[in-house]
Design a protein around this motif. Structure first.
Motif, PDB file in Angstrom:
ATOM      1  N   ASP A  10     -34.416 -49.268  28.215  1.00 39.56           N
ATOM      2  CA  ASP A  10     -34.420 -48.338  29.170  1.00 39.56           C
ATOM      3  C   ASP A  10     -33.067 -47.651  29.531  1.00 39.56           C
ATOM      4  OD1 ASP A  10     -37.143 -48.297  28.779  1.00 39.56           O
ATOM      5  OD2 ASP A  10     -37.739 -49.477  30.730  1.00 39.56           O
ATOM      6  N   LEU A  11     -32.196 -49.020  30.035  1.00 37.56           N
ATOM      7  CA  LEU A  11     -30.868 -48.632  30.448  1.00 37.56           C
ATOM      8  C   LEU A  11     -30.238 -47.597  29.566  1.00 37.56           C
ATOM      9  CD1 LEU A  11     -30.187 -51.785  32.343  1.00 37.56           C
ATOM     10  CD2 LEU A  11     -30.249 -49.645  33.408  1.00 37.56           C
ATOM     11  N   ARG A  12     -30.089 -48.303  28.098  1.00 36.09           N
ATOM     12  CA  ARG A  12     -29.406 -47.563  27.101  1.00 36.09           C
ATOM     13  C   ARG A  12     -29.926 -46.059  27.059  1.00 36.09           C
ATOM     14  NH1 ARG A  12     -28.574 -51.173  21.970  1.00 36.09           N
ATOM     15  NH2 ARG A  12     -27.537 -49.410  21.258  1.00 36.09           N
ATOM     16  N   LEU A  13     -31.385 -45.914  26.949  1.00 42.54           N
ATOM     17  CA  LEU A  13     -31.920 -44.612  27.057  1.00 42.54           C
ATOM     18  C   LEU A  13     -31.407 -43.924  28.128  1.00 42.54           C
ATOM     19  CD1 LEU A  13     -34.228 -43.004  25.407  1.00 42.54           C
ATOM     20  CD2 LEU A  13     -35.720 -43.371  27.210  1.00 42.54           C
ATOM     21  N   TYR A  14     -31.268 -44.002  29.356  1.00 43.92           N
ATOM     22  CA  TYR A  14     -30.891 -43.298  30.513  1.00 43.92           C
ATOM     23  C   TYR A  14     -29.519 -43.029  30.279  1.00 43.92           C
ATOM     24  CZ  TYR A  14     -35.221 -42.675  32.781  1.00 43.92           C
ATOM     25  OH  TYR A  14     -36.614 -42.664  33.111  1.00 43.92           O
ATOM     26  N   LYS A  52     -13.351 -36.966  30.225  1.00 43.09           N
ATOM     27  CA  LYS A  52     -12.294 -37.806  29.932  1.00 43.09           C
ATOM     28  C   LYS A  52     -12.549 -39.237  30.914  1.00 43.09           C
ATOM     29  CE  LYS A  52      -7.139 -37.792  29.935  1.00 43.09           C
ATOM     30  NZ  LYS A  52      -6.090 -36.664  30.167  1.00 43.09           N
ATOM     31  N   HIS A  53     -12.904 -38.848  32.027  1.00 38.55           N
ATOM     32  CA  HIS A  53     -13.093 -39.774  33.069  1.00 38.55           C
ATOM     33  C   HIS A  53     -14.169 -40.652  32.681  1.00 38.55           C
ATOM     34  CE1 HIS A  53     -13.240 -42.043  36.946  1.00 38.55           C
ATOM     35  NE2 HIS A  53     -14.717 -41.538  37.018  1.00 38.55           N
ATOM     36  N   VAL A  54     -15.289 -40.318  32.334  1.00 36.98           N
ATOM     37  CA  VAL A  54     -16.543 -41.214  32.151  1.00 36.98           C
ATOM     38  C   VAL A  54     -16.232 -41.804  30.670  1.00 36.98           C
ATOM     39  CG1 VAL A  54     -18.233 -39.948  33.085  1.00 36.98           C
ATOM     40  CG2 VAL A  54     -17.846 -39.281  30.652  1.00 36.98           C
ATOM     41  N   THR A  55     -15.248 -41.370  29.621  1.00 32.87           N
ATOM     42  CA  THR A  55     -14.687 -42.025  28.553  1.00 32.87           C
ATOM     43  C   THR A  55     -13.979 -43.142  28.860  1.00 32.87           C
ATOM     44  OG1 THR A  55     -14.631 -40.167  27.211  1.00 32.87           O
ATOM     45  CG2 THR A  55     -13.476 -41.872  26.448  1.00 32.87           C
ATOM     46  N   GLY A  56     -13.196 -43.328  29.992  1.00 35.39           N
ATOM     47  CA  GLY A  56     -12.391 -44.295  30.631  1.00 35.39           C
ATOM     48  C   GLY A  56     -13.194 -45.224  31.111  1.00 35.39           C
ATOM     49  N   ALA A  57     -14.216 -45.037  31.957  1.00 32.78           N
ATOM     50  CA  ALA A  57     -14.994 -45.687  32.623  1.00 32.78           C
ATOM     51  C   ALA A  57     -16.043 -46.558  31.691  1.00 32.78           C
ATOM     52  CB  ALA A  57     -15.893 -45.034  33.448  1.00 32.78           C
ATOM     53  N   GLU A  58     -16.618 -46.036  30.599  1.00 30.82           N
ATOM     54  CA  GLU A  58     -17.251 -46.694  29.526  1.00 30.82           C
ATOM     55  C   GLU A  58     -16.154 -47.724  29.051  1.00 30.82           C
ATOM     56  OE1 GLU A  58     -20.016 -45.863  26.772  1.00 30.82           O
ATOM     57  OE2 GLU A  58     -20.892 -44.071  28.224  1.00 30.82           O
ATOM     58  N   ALA A  59     -15.139 -47.329  28.548  1.00 30.42           N
ATOM     59  CA  ALA A  59     -14.228 -48.180  27.907  1.00 30.42           C
ATOM     60  C   ALA A  59     -13.948 -49.446  28.717  1.00 30.42           C
ATOM     61  CB  ALA A  59     -12.812 -47.539  27.474  1.00 30.42           C
ATOM     62  N   PHE A  60     -13.659 -49.004  30.000  1.00 28.54           N
ATOM     63  CA  PHE A  60     -13.418 -50.277  30.874  1.00 28.54           C
ATOM     64  C   PHE A  60     -14.374 -51.220  31.135  1.00 28.54           C
ATOM     65  CE2 PHE A  60     -13.255 -51.952  35.496  1.00 28.54           C
ATOM     66  CZ  PHE A  60     -11.999 -52.554  35.431  1.00 28.54           C
ATOM     67  N   TYR A  61     -15.721 -50.462  31.464  1.00 25.28           N
ATOM     68  CA  TYR A  61     -16.780 -51.449  31.938  1.00 25.28           C
ATOM     69  C   TYR A  61     -17.444 -52.373  30.624  1.00 25.28           C
ATOM     70  CZ  TYR A  61     -16.620 -50.402  36.659  1.00 25.28           C
ATOM     71  OH  TYR A  61     -16.302 -50.040  38.103  1.00 25.28           O
ATOM     72  N   LEU A  62     -17.505 -51.550  29.571  1.00 20.88           N
ATOM     73  CA  LEU A  62     -18.253 -52.124  28.326  1.00 20.88           C
ATOM     74  C   LEU A  62     -17.086 -52.528  27.212  1.00 20.88           C
ATOM     75  CD1 LEU A  62     -21.372 -49.852  28.363  1.00 20.88           C
ATOM     76  CD2 LEU A  62     -21.203 -52.241  28.768  1.00 20.88           C
ATOM     77  N   GLY A  63     -15.809 -52.448  27.688  1.00 22.00           N
ATOM     78  CA  GLY A  63     -14.960 -52.894  26.884  1.00 22.00           C
ATOM     79  C   GLY A  63     -13.987 -53.815  27.290  1.00 22.00           C
ATOM     80  N   VAL A 113     -23.345 -53.400  24.092  1.00 23.86           N
ATOM     81  CA  VAL A 113     -24.622 -53.733  24.622  1.00 23.86           C
ATOM     82  C   VAL A 113     -25.401 -54.687  23.825  1.00 23.86           C
ATOM     83  CG1 VAL A 113     -26.737 -52.664  25.478  1.00 23.86           C
ATOM     84  CG2 VAL A 113     -24.377 -51.725  26.084  1.00 23.86           C
ATOM     85  N   GLU A 114     -25.295 -54.217  22.330  1.00 18.98           N
ATOM     86  CA  GLU A 114     -26.171 -54.809  21.161  1.00 18.98           C
ATOM     87  C   GLU A 114     -25.778 -56.230  21.442  1.00 18.98           C
ATOM     88  OE1 GLU A 114     -29.128 -54.915  18.699  1.00 18.98           O
ATOM     89  OE2 GLU A 114     -28.474 -53.327  19.720  1.00 18.98           O
ATOM     90  N   ALA A 115     -24.420 -56.651  21.463  1.00 18.13           N
ATOM     91  CA  ALA A 115     -23.964 -58.031  21.348  1.00 18.13           C
ATOM     92  C   ALA A 115     -24.314 -58.944  22.524  1.00 18.13           C
ATOM     93  CB  ALA A 115     -22.356 -57.881  21.254  1.00 18.13           C
ATOM     94  N   PHE A 116     -24.627 -58.579  23.452  1.00 17.77           N
ATOM     95  CA  PHE A 116     -24.827 -59.419  24.675  1.00 17.77           C
ATOM     96  C   PHE A 116     -26.028 -59.166  25.389  1.00 17.77           C
ATOM     97  CE2 PHE A 116     -20.046 -58.879  24.509  1.00 17.77           C
ATOM     98  CZ  PHE A 116     -19.647 -60.273  24.493  1.00 17.77           C
TER      99      PHE A 116
END
Length: 203
Positions: A10-14, A52-63, A113-116
């Motif tokens: 569900d979280l990935r879907l949203y 550009k901002h949300v790209t950096g946010a994903e890279a930070f939190y899920l990277g 997300v898939e790995a953890f």
């Protein structure tokens, strides 16, 4: 599917729904209008900068947080860039470059997300270079869904101001049916109500 797997799904879907809304916001009727006219808000909010901002946010939190760094714009709020550097596109950054990088980062995010499991714990960087506060993958995903949807809403408004395009996605039925004349009438009705209320409650 277990309850935990369902929650992750569900979280990935949203999150993906918000990502797709962002890319739709860049499909302005005239591509050049994604960058022009100049910013339409006092703080310079703009479509390419939001992506550009949300790209950096994903890279930070899920990277970075989960020990899986990926190349992306640094976030000024984390001290990795000059103030607001991640919120606007430089003259040499193209729309294709910014959206392509967003897609690459979200593929990296999806692999994280898939790995953890949702209870896996990542660490924010500490001020002294060590480990900072712990965050579960579940909390990170909730945060990214909320942040991405919030900024997708900003993008909706900016896109409408640029060329009048509105709605969540192409072919979506989330807007009331009506042609341009109908929407002009609706806007006039809203404006009239606001003026009447201002006069009624003034003082």
């Amino acid at each position: 599917m277990s309850a935990t797997d369902q929650h992750k799904h569900d979280l990935r879907l949203y999150l993906q729904d918000a990502r797709d809304a962002f890319l739709f916001s860049l499909e302005a009727r005239r591509a050049v209008r994604v960058r022009h006219p100049p910013p339409l808000t006092p703080t310079g909010t703009n479509l390419l900068g939001l992506v550009k901002h949300v790209t950096g946010a994903e890279a930070f939190y899920l990277g970075t947080v989960f020990g899986r760094p990926v190349r992306a714009p640094g976030l000024w709020i984390t001290g990795d860039a000059e103030p607001n550097a991640d919120l606007w596109a430089t003259p040499d950054e193209t729309r294709e470059e910014i959206t392509g990088r967003y897609r690459r980062v979200w593929a990296h995010s999806d692999a994280t997300v898939e790995a953890f499991g949702l209870d896996a714990v990542g660490r924010l960087p500490g001020e002294d270079g060590g480990d900072g506060p712990a965050l579960s993958l579940h909390r990170v995903l909730v945060h990214l869904v909320a942040e991405t949807q919030r900024h997708a809403g900003h993008a909706d408004v900016v896109r409408e101001l640029i060329d009048g395009t509105a709605g969540l996605r192409r072919g979506s039925e989330d807007m009331a049916p009506g042609d341009e004349a109908w929407w002009r009438g609706h806007r006039a009705q809203v404006e009239s109500a606001a003026r009447e209320a201002a006069g009624r409650f003034a003082g």
